[in-house]
Write a protein that holds these residues in place. Sequence first.
Motif: not given
Length: 356
Positions: A330-342
């Motif tokens: 789904v995404f990974v934040h540009a700062a790398g502290f959080i991301g997501g998957n379906k």
Amino acid sequence: MLRSIQKMAETAAKRVKISPVSIGTHNGHFHADEALAVYMLRLLPTYQDSQLIRTRDPALLQTCHTVVDVGGEYDASVHRYDHHQRTFTTTFPNRPTKLSSAGLVYMHFGKAIIAQKLGIEEDAEEVSIIWEKIYQSFIEALDAHDNGISVYDPKAISAAGLEKRFSDGGFSLGAMVSRLNPNWNDAIPSDVVEAQKFEDDKFLVASARMGEEFSRDLEYYTNAWLPARDIVHKAYKKRLEYDPEGRILVFDGQSVPWKDHLYTLEDTEGTTSKVLYVLYPEKPAPDAKWRIQCVPVTMDSFESRKPLPEAWRGFRDEKLDEVSGIAGGVFVHAAGFIGGNKTFDGAISMAKKALV
């Protein structure tokens, strides 16, 4: 003028007689600590209908059931809670910060307030846990502010050559209370009794504002933070199911306030392999997307123990699938502290791959 002062004293004395319990504090410029101290006392049945006497007259203070932030005496046996004495060095248990009147009242009455909120006995473990937590998260900073104690050692800051980038002096509860005091050029009633009432009314606004923030904190820690404790403990016990070193923590149902509880668990157990990633669904539903959050170095830090891979940062959807090699991104934040998957499978795959 003398007659006006006598009139004010007589009026205050009559107020004391109206209620068997009265709270005394100083008049004049008021501060966050006594504003909160008065509010906290009035949460309890003994003080619920108490009279407030704001004066520096020792004779009037002597008639008060409880006195806070004035009088030059700290003696809980006679309900005196001042901290301005040269000999005063009292701190909250296991904390270094000298108490203000708010800290004194909280130390002596906080457990009763919390127990009343939870509907349990004062000696219950839950009460002690919240009592200590609210002091560290809310009251201690107020104590430090009132006693002129800096967050960092000023000499160390100066030696390091560090300077503030902007002023944050007005961005605190203490500053908010200060702004509620009468201004030097406000129209003050000429009658001394009415002038005192004018000042007292402003103090009551400040007390209510401080109390509002305290009550929100109390509500959070009793209704949200404490119930989350058991959930974090259960997830912590299961962490080896996802990684043999226990570096991944998974919440099956939904996310809860986990940072405090996780750090406490790690400190208590003394584990050398700390949790790096926390996984949780975005909402409690079977089709919910999943988040992978990096554990910060400290509670208030923006630095992660192990950020998500740099090559993934700032990418979304199909492009993230491509660079990560994991479907459903789904995404990974540009700062790398959080991301997501379906899906959970996708999120756990991201976590395991990020460990390498």
